[in-house]
Design an enzyme around this catalytic site. Structure first.
Site, mmCIF file in Angstrom:
data_model
loop_
_atom_site.group_PDB
_atom_site.id
_atom_site.type_symbol
_atom_site.label_atom_id
_atom_site.label_comp_id
_atom_site.label_asym_id
_atom_site.label_seq_id
_atom_site.Cartn_x
_atom_site.Cartn_y
_atom_site.Cartn_z
ATOM 1 N NE ARG A 1 -0.798 2.933 9.027
ATOM 2 C CZ ARG A 1 0.454 2.590 9.286
ATOM 3 N NH1 ARG A 1 0.806 2.180 10.493
ATOM 4 N NH2 ARG A 1 1.383 2.623 8.343
ATOM 5 C CB THR B 1 -0.938 0.021 1.222
ATOM 6 O OG1 THR B 1 -0.151 -0.057 2.426
ATOM 7 C CG2 THR B 1 -1.911 -1.139 1.164
ATOM 8 C CB SER C 1 8.540 10.520 -3.678
ATOM 9 O OG SER C 1 9.669 10.762 -4.504
ATOM 10 C CB CYS D 1 16.287 5.835 -4.606
ATOM 11 S SG CYS D 1 16.541 6.867 -3.146
ATOM 12 C CG HIS E 1 16.065 11.082 -5.501
ATOM 13 N ND1 HIS E 1 14.969 11.660 -4.907
ATOM 14 C CD2 HIS E 1 16.389 10.004 -4.721
ATOM 15 C CE1 HIS E 1 14.644 10.977 -3.825
ATOM 16 N NE2 HIS E 1 15.490 9.961 -3.690
ATOM 17 C CD GLN F 1 18.875 11.487 -1.809
ATOM 18 O OE1 GLN F 1 20.088 11.442 -1.610
ATOM 19 N NE2 GLN F 1 18.061 10.601 -1.250
#
Length: 348
Positions: A46, A18, A168, A138, A253, A165
């Site tokens: 959750r 999710t 996200s 990343c 980024h 960066q």
């Protein structure tokens, strides 16, 4: 539709389904036609019970606590380092090949650290001893995809990187915090801005600090880029030094990269070699001085390069500016491309 009944197709699980990377994994499995016999989704308690569409089929998200991996062939983990440390090895022990998108196993000697365009051949030895394949950081992924061709042609003496960066990098919560803080700052310049994911608050700010501080004075994010680049490229003494900065950009980024080669570099040849790399777009190939930005780069599945400058005072040294979608190239897409390589060669 990539759901098939072929028994050779893998049964897939996504842990962290999710989140921003998990959502992108689901989208890429469909858009890239990754054939499978079913996709199960897992997340924290959750999020358990939510319904998510996968390849047109409604799928209920399961609680990762107690998730049974015995009927899973391929498991993507993107729920955070602590979750991977707890569940990735048990998943592998139950028979799943794990592709892990956290820092948990990247430097484990029994776990290959893979960027398919650079070092996919390390997978040809077969299933790793750990049962896990690690997805790099990343910011490391787009960098090493460019460094390899430089090393092969001119050699590398030193690499100096400054990263810019996006929010996200902290997932959907990071994006939400940036947006909330930006709206609040515009409406009330004196307001106390939310600073849960980013300290100090990221809205209208730049923060030269990502991840935890190490005894060296560098951050863990900066150390990752050094040690991961060395492992991926097979260059244990590669000199990489980095300053990692968080900037108020929603996604993608950017990096300013100084590379000093061991031999003089011809700019035209450099531009040509970079442009010839798979899934790399050179923005100043036809217009020297051109450059990409997170808003304008274009194709989200490419590494975008511009501002290619060989230093007049040092013909061995040159600058690059690169932009890459960190959720796709820096995470989900690299993971899916690892899976594609494994499946195409029957290595599962």
């Amino acid at each position: 539709m990539t759901y098939v009944s072929d028994p050779a197709a893998p049964r897939i699980a996504i842990a962290g389904a999710t989140g921003a990377v998990g959502n992108t994994l689901i989208e890429l499995i469909s858009s890239r036609g990754l054939r499978h016999r079913g996709v199960r989704l897992a997340a924290s308690a959750r999020s358990a019970g939510r319904t998510v569409e996968v390849d047109g089929r409604a799928q209920v998200v399961e609680d990762l606590d107690g998730f049974d991996f015995t009927d899973v062939d391929l498991a993507f983990f993107s729920a955070g380092t602590s979750v991977s440390e707890k569940w990735a090895r048990p998943a592998a022990a139950q028979g799943a090949l794990v592709i892990d998108n956290t820092n948990a196993f990247r430097m484990d000697p029994d776990t290959p650290l893979v960027v398919p365009q650079v070092n996919a051949d390390v997978l040809l030895a077969g299933r790793p001893a750990s049962g896990i394949i690690a997805n790099p950081n990343c910011s490391t992924i787009p960098l090493v995809r460019l460094l390899q061709t430089v090393e092969q042609r001119w050699g590398i003496r030193q690499v100096v990187v400054s990263t810019y960066q996006a929010a996200s990098g902290q997932g959907q919560h990071g994006i939400a915090e940036l947006r909330e803080g930006s709206a609040l700052a515009l409406s009330d310049p004196d307001a106390e801005l939310p600073a849960d994911r980013f300290k100090p608050a990221l809205a209208f700010n730049v923060v030269p600090f990502i991840d935890k501080l190490l005894d060296t004075g560098f951050t863990m994010e900066e150390q990752k880029m050094l040690q991961e680049s060395r492992k991926i490229l097979g260059l244990p003494h590669l000199d990489v030094t980095t300053t990692c900065v968080r900037v108020p950009v929603v996604n993608s980024h950017s990096e300013a990269v100084w590379i000093e080669a061991t031999e003089p570099v011809d700019r035209a040849e450099l531009v040509g070699r970079l442009a010839a790399l798979p899934e790399v777009t050179v923005h100043d190939k036809d217009t020297p001085g051109g450059f990409p930005t997170p808003r304008t780069a274009g194709e989200p599945d490419h590494v975008h390069v511009g501002r290619i400058r060989v230093a007049p005072h040092n013909p061995r040294g040159f600058w690059l500016w690169l932009v890459a979608d960190n959720v796709r190239i820096g995470a989900a897409l690299n993971a899916v491309q690892i899976a594609e390589y494994v499946l195409d060669r029957g290595l599962l």
